[in-house]
Design a protein around this motif. Structure first.
Motif, PDB file in Angstrom:
ATOM      1  N   THR A 197      81.964  43.819  39.272  1.00 39.87           N
ATOM      2  CA  THR A 197      82.899  44.191  38.202  1.00 39.87           C
ATOM      3  C   THR A 197      83.198  45.682  38.266  1.00 39.87           C
ATOM      4  O   THR A 197      84.356  46.110  38.165  1.00 39.87           O
ATOM      5  CB  THR A 197      82.306  43.842  36.828  1.00 39.87           C
ATOM      6  OG1 THR A 197      82.051  42.433  36.776  1.00 39.87           O
ATOM      7  CG2 THR A 197      83.254  44.224  35.711  1.00 39.87           C
ATOM      8  N   PHE A 198      82.152  46.497  38.427  1.00 36.97           N
ATOM      9  CA  PHE A 198      82.345  47.941  38.554  1.00 36.97           C
ATOM     10  C   PHE A 198      83.152  48.270  39.805  1.00 36.97           C
ATOM     11  O   PHE A 198      84.027  49.141  39.790  1.00 36.97           O
ATOM     12  CB  PHE A 198      80.990  48.653  38.622  1.00 36.97           C
ATOM     13  CG  PHE A 198      80.264  48.707  37.308  1.00 36.97           C
ATOM     14  CD1 PHE A 198      80.904  49.106  36.144  1.00 36.97           C
ATOM     15  CD2 PHE A 198      78.921  48.380  37.234  1.00 36.97           C
ATOM     16  CE1 PHE A 198      80.233  49.163  34.933  1.00 36.97           C
ATOM     17  CE2 PHE A 198      78.234  48.435  36.032  1.00 36.97           C
ATOM     18  CZ  PHE A 198      78.898  48.826  34.878  1.00 36.97           C
ATOM     19  N   ASP A 199      82.845  47.558  40.890  1.00 35.22           N
ATOM     20  CA  ASP A 199      83.532  47.815  42.153  1.00 35.22           C
ATOM     21  C   ASP A 199      85.029  47.574  42.016  1.00 35.22           C
ATOM     22  O   ASP A 199      85.858  48.393  42.442  1.00 35.22           O
ATOM     23  CB  ASP A 199      82.951  46.914  43.246  1.00 35.22           C
ATOM     24  CG  ASP A 199      83.642  47.114  44.590  1.00 35.22           C
ATOM     25  OD1 ASP A 199      83.849  48.275  44.986  1.00 35.22           O
ATOM     26  OD2 ASP A 199      83.964  46.105  45.246  1.00 35.22           O
ATOM     27  N   GLU A 200      85.384  46.465  41.396  1.00 31.89           N
ATOM     28  CA  GLU A 200      86.801  46.147  41.227  1.00 31.89           C
ATOM     29  C   GLU A 200      87.476  47.162  40.304  1.00 31.89           C
ATOM     30  O   GLU A 200      88.618  47.594  40.553  1.00 31.89           O
ATOM     31  CB  GLU A 200      86.945  44.735  40.652  1.00 31.89           C
ATOM     32  CG  GLU A 200      88.385  44.257  40.538  1.00 31.89           C
ATOM     33  CD  GLU A 200      89.113  44.247  41.867  1.00 31.89           C
ATOM     34  OE1 GLU A 200      90.342  44.495  41.868  1.00 31.89           O
ATOM     35  OE2 GLU A 200      88.462  44.014  42.901  1.00 31.89           O
ATOM     36  N   ASP A 236      77.488  54.986  40.976  1.00 31.80           N
ATOM     37  CA  ASP A 236      77.906  56.191  40.269  1.00 31.80           C
ATOM     38  C   ASP A 236      79.291  55.969  39.674  1.00 31.80           C
ATOM     39  O   ASP A 236      80.281  55.831  40.392  1.00 31.80           O
ATOM     40  CB  ASP A 236      77.929  57.387  41.230  1.00 31.80           C
ATOM     41  CG  ASP A 236      78.076  58.718  40.495  1.00 31.80           C
ATOM     42  OD1 ASP A 236      78.401  58.698  39.299  1.00 31.80           O
ATOM     43  OD2 ASP A 236      77.859  59.769  41.123  1.00 31.80           O
ATOM     44  N   LEU A 237      79.350  55.935  38.348  1.00 33.06           N
ATOM     45  CA  LEU A 237      80.614  55.717  37.640  1.00 33.06           C
ATOM     46  C   LEU A 237      81.220  57.024  37.158  1.00 33.06           C
ATOM     47  O   LEU A 237      82.178  57.014  36.386  1.00 33.06           O
ATOM     48  CB  LEU A 237      80.388  54.785  36.445  1.00 33.06           C
ATOM     49  CG  LEU A 237      79.815  53.402  36.758  1.00 33.06           C
ATOM     50  CD1 LEU A 237      79.573  52.624  35.475  1.00 33.06           C
ATOM     51  CD2 LEU A 237      80.747  52.632  37.683  1.00 33.06           C
ATOM     52  N   ASN A 270      76.255  47.059  55.639  1.00 35.97           N
ATOM     53  CA  ASN A 270      76.088  46.337  54.384  1.00 35.97           C
ATOM     54  C   ASN A 270      76.550  44.901  54.542  1.00 35.97           C
ATOM     55  O   ASN A 270      77.648  44.649  55.058  1.00 35.97           O
ATOM     56  CB  ASN A 270      76.891  47.011  53.265  1.00 35.97           C
ATOM     57  CG  ASN A 270      76.405  48.420  52.968  1.00 35.97           C
ATOM     58  OD1 ASN A 270      75.267  48.629  52.593  1.00 35.97           O
ATOM     59  ND2 ASN A 270      77.282  49.399  53.154  1.00 35.97           N
ATOM     60  N   TRP A 271      75.720  43.960  54.097  1.00 40.76           N
ATOM     61  CA  TRP A 271      76.081  42.552  54.132  1.00 40.76           C
ATOM     62  C   TRP A 271      77.197  42.274  53.124  1.00 40.76           C
ATOM     63  O   TRP A 271      78.106  41.486  53.379  1.00 40.76           O
ATOM     64  CB  TRP A 271      74.849  41.714  53.829  1.00 40.76           C
ATOM     65  CG  TRP A 271      75.068  40.251  53.618  1.00 40.76           C
ATOM     66  CD1 TRP A 271      75.005  39.567  52.450  1.00 40.76           C
ATOM     67  CD2 TRP A 271      75.399  39.276  54.618  1.00 40.76           C
ATOM     68  NE1 TRP A 271      75.262  38.222  52.641  1.00 40.76           N
ATOM     69  CE2 TRP A 271      75.514  38.017  53.963  1.00 40.76           C
ATOM     70  CE3 TRP A 271      75.616  39.337  55.991  1.00 40.76           C
ATOM     71  CZ2 TRP A 271      75.819  36.843  54.649  1.00 40.76           C
ATOM     72  CZ3 TRP A 271      75.929  38.160  56.669  1.00 40.76           C
ATOM     73  CH2 TRP A 271      76.025  36.944  55.998  1.00 40.76           C
ATOM     74  N   SER A 273      78.596  49.224  49.515  1.00 40.29           N
ATOM     75  CA  SER A 273      79.090  50.546  49.901  1.00 40.29           C
ATOM     76  C   SER A 273      79.188  51.481  48.698  1.00 40.29           C
ATOM     77  O   SER A 273      79.272  52.705  48.857  1.00 40.29           O
ATOM     78  CB  SER A 273      80.458  50.428  50.569  1.00 40.29           C
ATOM     79  OG  SER A 273      81.425  49.907  49.661  1.00 40.29           O
ATOM     80  N   ARG A 274      79.153  50.932  47.485  1.00 44.12           N
ATOM     81  CA  ARG A 274      79.195  51.746  46.264  1.00 44.12           C
ATOM     82  C   ARG A 274      77.813  52.275  45.872  1.00 44.12           C
ATOM     83  O   ARG A 274      77.700  53.130  44.999  1.00 44.12           O
ATOM     84  CB  ARG A 274      79.727  50.916  45.101  1.00 44.12           C
ATOM     85  CG  ARG A 274      81.153  50.442  45.263  1.00 44.12           C
ATOM     86  CD  ARG A 274      82.128  51.540  44.969  1.00 44.12           C
ATOM     87  NE  ARG A 274      83.500  51.051  45.023  1.00 44.12           N
ATOM     88  CZ  ARG A 274      84.562  51.833  44.942  1.00 44.12           C
ATOM     89  NH1 ARG A 274      84.406  53.152  44.791  1.00 44.12           N
ATOM     90  NH2 ARG A 274      85.781  51.332  45.011  1.00 44.12           N
ATOM     91  N   GLY A 275      76.772  51.742  46.471  1.00 45.83           N
ATOM     92  CA  GLY A 275      75.427  52.089  46.061  1.00 45.83           C
ATOM     93  C   GLY A 275      75.072  53.542  46.310  1.00 45.83           C
ATOM     94  O   GLY A 275      75.517  54.155  47.283  1.00 45.83           O
TER      95      GLY A 275
END
Length: 312
Positions: free
Chosen positions: A295-298, A260-261, A52-53, A58-60
Motif C-alpha cells: 500500500t505504501f509502495d503504490e 521511509d515515508l 529482491n524477490w 526495493s523500498r526497504g
C-alpha cells in the motif's frame, strides 16, 4: 539449565534485520516460561549486490539504530539487546559478502521453480540452508562441550515480525513435542512454510541439514518445485511425520520491513507488513496496527508520478 533451553537460529541480511519484536514477543515469553534462550546467528552486512524477490523490497531501509554499525560495533549492539531481553548470543558470524556456493546439482522434480543450480532465488535459499547447517554444527559442538541437549529449536528470518505476544507453552506441553515441526499455515505453498519454524530436538537433524540433503540428493521423488515443498520432503524423509501448521493465534508472525515515508529533507521510518505473506484477511480485522508495504509502495509511486519533471 541446558535441558530446558531453546536455540534460535537467525540468518539473513543486516539491511532487513528486525530484532525488537522477536526479543519482546518471543524471547520474553520463553524466559517467563523458564526456558533459557540461546541465539546462533549469521548476518551479511554488505548486501548491496543481493536482489529482491518482491518489487516492494526495493523500498526497504536499514534500521536506523544499526545503519552505521559494522563489525564489532554491530556485534556488540546485537549482543547487548539480546542480553537485555534475557537471551544469550552464542555465536554471531558477520559476512561482508554473500558466501560462494559450490556447483549445485539440478534435479528434474525438486526445486524446479528456482533451481539452486542456476536461479538467483534458489541460490539465496541454498545459502540460507548452508548457514543454518553450519550453525547447527556449532550447536552440536556446544551441546557436546556443555553436556546438554536443547529442548526445542527454531529459526526466524531477518525480517520476522511478531505482531502479537507468543504463547510457547501451549505448543511445548504436548507429549509429542520432541518429534514435532510447527510452522505457519500462511505461505505453506504446498509444503511447510519456511519463514518461522519451530521443532523439537529429535526433529532438528532433519530440518537443519537441508543443504546436505539437497547436495547428496537424499530427498527424492515428486517433492515439489519450491523450498517449502523441499522442507516438507526432508522432514518426512527424516521420519518427522508430525508436521503441524499453526493459525495466527499459535504463531503470530509475518515478514515485515522498514520503509521511509519522509521527504528528501526529513526521514519518517515506519514498519509495514509485507502483504504478499499475510493470509488472515485485512490487517484491521486482525487488530493489527499498520499497513501493508505494498500500500505504501503504490502511494509513493503515485506521488513520484505527480512530481514535476526537471526541465532539460
Amino acid at each position: 539449565a541446558g535441558g530446558t533451553a531453546v536455540a534460535i537460529y537467525l540468518v539473513g541480511l543486516k539491511r532487513r534485520l528486525l530484532l525488537n519484536s522477536t526479543l519482546e514477543r518471543a524471547v520474553q515469553p520463553l524466559r517467563e516460561a523458564a526456558f533459557g534462550v540461546h541465539f546462533y546467528a549469521l548476518l551479511v552486512d554488505n548486501s548491496s549486490g543481493i536482489g529482491n524477490w518482491l518489487r516492494v523490497r526495493s523500498r526497504g531501509v536499514v534500521d536506523p539504530t544499526i545503519a552505521d554499525l559494522h563489525g564489532e560495533g554491530l556485534r556488540g549492539n546485537i549482543r547487548d539487546r539480546m542480553a537485555a531481553a534475557g537471551a544469550c548470543l552464542m555465536c554471531l558470524e558477520l559476512q561482508t559478502t554473500p558466501e560462494p556456493l559450490p556447483v549445485m546439482p539440478r534435479y528434474p522434480e525438486i526445486m524446479t521453480q528456482y533451481s539452486p543450480a542456476s536461479h538467483p532465488t534458489g541460490q539465496r535459499v541454498a545459502r540460507v540452508w548452508l548457514a543454518r547447517e553450519r550453525l547447527w554444527n556449532m550447536t552440536l559442538a556446544n551441546e557436546a562441550l556443555l553436556g546438554f541437549e536443547y529442548k526445542f529449536l527454531m529459526w526466524v528470518r531477518d525480517d520476522t515480525h511478531w505482531v502479537k505476544r507468543w504463547h510457547p507453552t501451549e505448543l511445548f506441553s504436548s507429549p509429542l513435542a520432541n518429534i514435532t515441526v510447527w510452522s505457519s499455515v500462511c505461505g505453506a505453498e504446498g509444503g511447510i512454510s519456511d519463514k518461522t519454524v519451530i521443532f523439537g530436538r529429535k526433529a532438528a537433524p532433519a530440518v537443519l541439514t537441508l543443504f546436505t540433503a539437497y547436495m547428496i540428493g537424499s530427498v527424492r521423488g515428486r517433492v515439489g518445485g519450491n523450498a517449502e515443498a523441499f522442507l516438507r520432503g526432508a522432514a518426512t524423509k527424516g521420519g518427522i511425520k508430525r508436521q503441524i501448521k499453526l493459525g495466527f493465534g499459535g504463531l503470530p508472525v509475518v515478514p515485515a520491513m522498514l520503509i521511509d515515508l519522509g521527504t528528501k529533507n526529513s526521514s519518517n521510518v515506519t514498519l509495514c507488513i509485507v502483504g504478499r505473506y499475510w493470509c488472515w484477511g485485512s490487517l484491521a480485522a486482525a487488530n493489527i496496527t499498520g499497513e501493508a508495504c505494498e500500500t505504501f509502495d503504490e502511494r509513493l509511486r503515485q506521488q513520484e508520478k505527480q512530481r514535476p519533471k526537471p526541465r532539460r
